[in-house]
Design an enzyme around this catalytic site. Structure first.
Site, PDB file in Angstrom:
ATOM      1  N   VAL A 145     -75.030 -38.474 -36.975  1.00 41.14           N
ATOM      2  CA  VAL A 145     -75.510 -37.182 -37.489  1.00 41.14           C
ATOM      3  C   VAL A 145     -74.382 -36.260 -37.973  1.00 41.14           C
ATOM      4  O   VAL A 145     -74.665 -35.209 -38.548  1.00 41.14           O
ATOM      5  CB  VAL A 145     -76.400 -36.427 -36.466  1.00 41.14           C
ATOM      6  CG1 VAL A 145     -77.705 -37.157 -36.228  1.00 41.14           C
ATOM      7  CG2 VAL A 145     -75.645 -36.154 -35.170  1.00 41.14           C
ATOM      8  N   TYR A 191     -68.982 -29.501 -24.848  1.00 44.64           N
ATOM      9  CA  TYR A 191     -70.440 -29.680 -24.745  1.00 44.64           C
ATOM     10  C   TYR A 191     -71.136 -28.323 -24.641  1.00 44.64           C
ATOM     11  O   TYR A 191     -72.033 -28.017 -25.433  1.00 44.64           O
ATOM     12  CB  TYR A 191     -70.726 -30.538 -23.518  1.00 44.64           C
ATOM     13  CG  TYR A 191     -72.179 -30.886 -23.292  1.00 44.64           C
ATOM     14  CD1 TYR A 191     -72.832 -31.814 -24.092  1.00 44.64           C
ATOM     15  CD2 TYR A 191     -72.899 -30.300 -22.248  1.00 44.64           C
ATOM     16  CE1 TYR A 191     -74.160 -32.154 -23.858  1.00 44.64           C
ATOM     17  CE2 TYR A 191     -74.222 -30.630 -22.010  1.00 44.64           C
ATOM     18  CZ  TYR A 191     -74.852 -31.559 -22.809  1.00 44.64           C
ATOM     19  OH  TYR A 191     -76.170 -31.896 -22.579  1.00 44.64           O
ATOM     20  N   LYS A 216     -73.213 -26.776 -27.662  1.00 42.33           N
ATOM     21  CA  LYS A 216     -74.662 -26.504 -27.611  1.00 42.33           C
ATOM     22  C   LYS A 216     -74.949 -25.030 -27.862  1.00 42.33           C
ATOM     23  O   LYS A 216     -75.981 -24.674 -28.429  1.00 42.33           O
ATOM     24  CB  LYS A 216     -75.234 -26.926 -26.252  1.00 42.33           C
ATOM     25  CG  LYS A 216     -75.271 -28.432 -26.028  1.00 42.33           C
ATOM     26  CD  LYS A 216     -76.446 -29.102 -26.734  1.00 42.33           C
ATOM     27  CE  LYS A 216     -76.523 -30.575 -26.356  1.00 42.33           C
ATOM     28  NZ  LYS A 216     -77.593 -31.287 -27.066  1.00 42.33           N
ATOM     29  N   LEU A 267     -81.955 -34.696 -30.698  1.00 44.11           N
ATOM     30  CA  LEU A 267     -81.399 -35.007 -29.377  1.00 44.11           C
ATOM     31  C   LEU A 267     -80.014 -35.649 -29.445  1.00 44.11           C
ATOM     32  O   LEU A 267     -79.385 -35.853 -28.398  1.00 44.11           O
ATOM     33  CB  LEU A 267     -82.332 -35.986 -28.624  1.00 44.11           C
ATOM     34  CG  LEU A 267     -83.510 -35.409 -27.838  1.00 44.11           C
ATOM     35  CD1 LEU A 267     -84.508 -34.705 -28.743  1.00 44.11           C
ATOM     36  CD2 LEU A 267     -84.223 -36.504 -27.053  1.00 44.11           C
ATOM     37  N   ARG A 326     -84.864 -28.075 -46.167  1.00 42.20           N
ATOM     38  CA  ARG A 326     -85.232 -28.697 -47.444  1.00 42.20           C
ATOM     39  C   ARG A 326     -86.669 -29.193 -47.438  1.00 42.20           C
ATOM     40  O   ARG A 326     -87.413 -28.979 -48.394  1.00 42.20           O
ATOM     41  CB  ARG A 326     -84.265 -29.853 -47.761  1.00 42.20           C
ATOM     42  CG  ARG A 326     -84.506 -30.527 -49.118  1.00 42.20           C
ATOM     43  CD  ARG A 326     -83.470 -31.600 -49.414  1.00 42.20           C
ATOM     44  NE  ARG A 326     -83.481 -32.681 -48.450  1.00 42.20           N
ATOM     45  CZ  ARG A 326     -84.333 -33.705 -48.492  1.00 42.20           C
ATOM     46  NH1 ARG A 326     -85.230 -33.800 -49.435  1.00 42.20           N
ATOM     47  NH2 ARG A 326     -84.270 -34.640 -47.556  1.00 42.20           N
TER      48      ARG A 326
HETATM   49  P1  NAD Z   1     -78.029 -40.092 -23.885  1.00 40.91           P
HETATM   50  O1  NAD Z   1     -76.551 -40.101 -23.943  1.00 40.91           O
HETATM   51  O2  NAD Z   1     -78.728 -41.213 -23.200  1.00 40.91           O
HETATM   52  O3  NAD Z   1     -78.646 -39.972 -25.346  1.00 40.91           O
HETATM   53  C1  NAD Z   1     -77.985 -39.409 -26.435  1.00 40.91           C
HETATM   54  C2  NAD Z   1     -78.251 -40.284 -27.656  1.00 40.91           C
HETATM   55  O4  NAD Z   1     -77.626 -39.681 -28.798  1.00 40.91           O
HETATM   56  C3  NAD Z   1     -77.657 -41.683 -27.518  1.00 40.91           C
HETATM   57  O5  NAD Z   1     -78.600 -42.639 -27.943  1.00 40.91           O
HETATM   58  C4  NAD Z   1     -76.433 -41.644 -28.427  1.00 40.91           C
HETATM   59  O6  NAD Z   1     -76.075 -42.910 -28.916  1.00 40.91           O
HETATM   60  C5  NAD Z   1     -76.898 -40.697 -29.510  1.00 40.91           C
HETATM   61  N1  NAD Z   1     -75.809 -40.032 -30.216  1.00 40.91           N
HETATM   62  C6  NAD Z   1     -74.716 -39.416 -29.683  1.00 40.91           C
HETATM   63  N2  NAD Z   1     -73.930 -38.924 -30.647  1.00 40.91           N
HETATM   64  C7  NAD Z   1     -74.538 -39.232 -31.837  1.00 40.91           C
HETATM   65  C8  NAD Z   1     -74.214 -39.010 -33.198  1.00 40.91           C
HETATM   66  N3  NAD Z   1     -73.097 -38.362 -33.546  1.00 40.91           N
HETATM   67  N4  NAD Z   1     -75.068 -39.468 -34.144  1.00 40.91           N
HETATM   68  C9  NAD Z   1     -76.191 -40.143 -33.811  1.00 40.91           C
HETATM   69  N5  NAD Z   1     -76.547 -40.397 -32.543  1.00 40.91           N
HETATM   70  C10 NAD Z   1     -75.722 -39.943 -31.568  1.00 40.91           C
HETATM   71  O7  NAD Z   1     -78.430 -38.701 -23.213  1.00 40.91           O
HETATM   72  P2  NAD Z   1     -79.850 -38.082 -22.840  1.00 40.91           P
HETATM   73  O8  NAD Z   1     -79.805 -37.728 -21.412  1.00 40.91           O
HETATM   74  O9  NAD Z   1     -80.956 -38.904 -23.354  1.00 40.91           O
HETATM   75  O10 NAD Z   1     -79.777 -36.707 -23.647  1.00 40.91           O
HETATM   76  C11 NAD Z   1     -80.483 -36.507 -24.858  1.00 40.91           C
HETATM   77  C12 NAD Z   1     -80.315 -35.061 -25.293  1.00 40.91           C
HETATM   78  O11 NAD Z   1     -80.818 -34.171 -24.295  1.00 40.91           O
HETATM   79  C13 NAD Z   1     -78.868 -34.648 -25.546  1.00 40.91           C
HETATM   80  O12 NAD Z   1     -78.816 -33.801 -26.672  1.00 40.91           O
HETATM   81  C14 NAD Z   1     -78.495 -33.880 -24.309  1.00 40.91           C
HETATM   82  O13 NAD Z   1     -77.494 -32.923 -24.566  1.00 40.91           O
HETATM   83  C15 NAD Z   1     -79.827 -33.234 -23.928  1.00 40.91           C
HETATM   84  N6  NAD Z   1     -79.873 -32.935 -22.495  1.00 40.91           N
HETATM   85  C16 NAD Z   1     -80.057 -33.926 -21.576  1.00 40.91           C
HETATM   86  C17 NAD Z   1     -80.075 -33.602 -20.227  1.00 40.91           C
HETATM   87  C18 NAD Z   1     -80.294 -34.649 -19.157  1.00 40.91           C
HETATM   88  O14 NAD Z   1     -80.214 -34.315 -17.983  1.00 40.91           O
HETATM   89  N7  NAD Z   1     -80.594 -35.899 -19.452  1.00 40.91           N
HETATM   90  C19 NAD Z   1     -79.900 -32.280 -19.811  1.00 40.91           C
HETATM   91  C20 NAD Z   1     -79.685 -31.308 -20.786  1.00 40.91           C
HETATM   92  C21 NAD Z   1     -79.696 -31.642 -22.127  1.00 40.91           C
END
Ligand code: NAD
Ligand code: UDP
Length: 311
Positions: A58, A144, A148, A72, A105
């Site tokens: 992304v 991070y 965010k 996400l 867009r």
């Molecule tokens: P995760 O690491 O399992 O999933 C993140 C996904 O994003 C992965 O599949 C990764 O390959 C993909 N990704 C990372 N950088 C990328 C890039 N530059 N381009 C395309 N894809 C990319 O983590 P998760 O726990 O599933 O978290 C998902 C989202 O939820 C994240 O944005 C995270 O910040 C947010 N979040 C999660 C939690 C939690 O406790 N699990 C808490 C707060 C926020």
């Protein structure tokens, strides 16, 4: 039926969300660069006629036609987001910018997966959405946290300047099946350690607290927020039941029947002391609250890791 883009769809939460949206009858496009996600998380859906999976980072723009975007994509575990902090910032800033450009867009509604980390090491407890937070902009978590925070700012500015229809979910610690074995977050670490007879790594004295939400509850909350009209203000999504890390360790040991011992490691810098969501807004505006208690969620997660450890 809508065309829905899920960035980070091969990750832990993303893959559950993709599955849920397909079950609801939608057409789903999944974008992922597989940094922390894996094809295995979507393997059971790979032949689904309404799912398209695209390898894409992304930080680069992409042209697609969609109705909704769940954004996400971003590594979520401290171990992974600190591996290449500059990339984490790029993912949050450029990635969110590109998704907002896309939303603008094609006039899609966009939801950002933000985080409780934007509250930093909170001085108010429990955390309400109106709290501005206590974040160290120089520390190892800031790629991070601040990433965010800028992502949220971009969302609000695209909303005010370009009338993009936005949703901001502030997600608190979420766990469940499909977390990677090497994820590094506390629930997966403790379960893997307990099941494989390694010592349970307690950072600090284990008196810091977190509130753990099971992934099915979180996905339900994300979808409700996306489909709630006019909800442009951020909404906390998490389970308000608060536990010390020591309590979590004891629960995991009891539920796995493991007799392994605890080992104390240094507390990472800027590790928040207490964290618990105030979910009044989610209850009132989305009619949402978690339904899965920690013990039930752990019982559903342990067999997944047991299977994964068999290889
Ligand atoms: P995760 O690491 O399992 O999933 C993140 C996904 O994003 C992965 O599949 C990764 O390959 C993909 N990704 C990372 N950088 C990328 C890039 N530059 N381009 C395309 N894809 C990319 O983590 P998760 O726990 O599933 O978290 C998902 C989202 O939820 C994240 O944005 C995270 O910040 C947010 N979040 C999660 C939690 C939690 O406790 N699990 C808490 C707060 C926020
Ligand atoms: N933690 C721990 N042992 C581990 C991993 C994490 O004691 O093996 C602690 C960590 O210091 C933090 C809490 O558990 O206080 C939650 O950590 P995690 O990385 O899961 O998420 P976050 O700190 O982002 O909430």
């Amino acid at each position: 039926m809508a065309r829905i883009l899920v960035t980070g769809g091969a990750g832990f939460i993303g893959s559950h969300l993709v599955e849920f949206l397909l079950q609801q009858g939608h057409e789903v496009l999944c974008l992922d660069n597989y940094f922390t996600g894996s094809k295995e998380n979507l393997m059971h859906l790979r032949d689904h006629p309404r799912l398209e999976i695209i390898r894409h980072d992304v930080v680069n723009p992409i042209m697609l036609e969609v109705d909704q975007i769940f954004h996400l994509a971003c590594p979520a575990s401290p171990v992974h987001y600190q591996y290449n902090p500059v990339k984490t910032i790029k993912t949050n800033v450029l990635g969110t910018l590109h998704m907002l450009g896309l939303a603008k867009r094609v006039k899609a509604r966009i939801l950002l997966a933000s985080t409780s980390e934007i509250y930093g090491d909170p001085l108010e407890h429990p955390q309400q959405e109106k709290y501005w937070g206590n974040v160290n902009c120089l520390g190892p978590r800031s790629c991070y946290d601040e990433g965010k925070r800028v992502a949220e700012t971009l969302m609000m500015d695209y909303h005010r300047q370009n009338r993009v229809d936005i949703r901001i979910a502030r997600i608190f610690n979420t766990y469940g099946p499909r977390m990677a074995l090497n994820d590094g977050r506390v629930v997966s670490n403790f379960i893997v350690q307990a099941l494989s007879g390694q010592e349970i790594t307690i950072y600090g004295k284990g008196q810091q607290t977190r509130s753990f939400c099971y992934v099915s509850d979180l996905v339900e909350g994300l979808v409700r927020l996306m489909n709630c009209e006019g909800q442009t203000e951020p909404v906390n999504l998490g389970n308000p039941e608060e536990f010390t890390i020591m309590e979590l360790a004891r629960k995991v040991l009891a539920l796995t029947g493991s007799t392994t011992s605890l080992v104390y490691k240094p507390l990472p810098p800027d590790d928040p002391v207490r964290r618990r969501p105030d979910i009044t807004r989610a209850k009132e505006r989305l009619g949402w609250q978690p339904t899965v208690p920690l013990e039930t969620g752990l019982k559903a997660t342990i067999p997944y890791f047991a299977e994964k450890l068999k290889g």
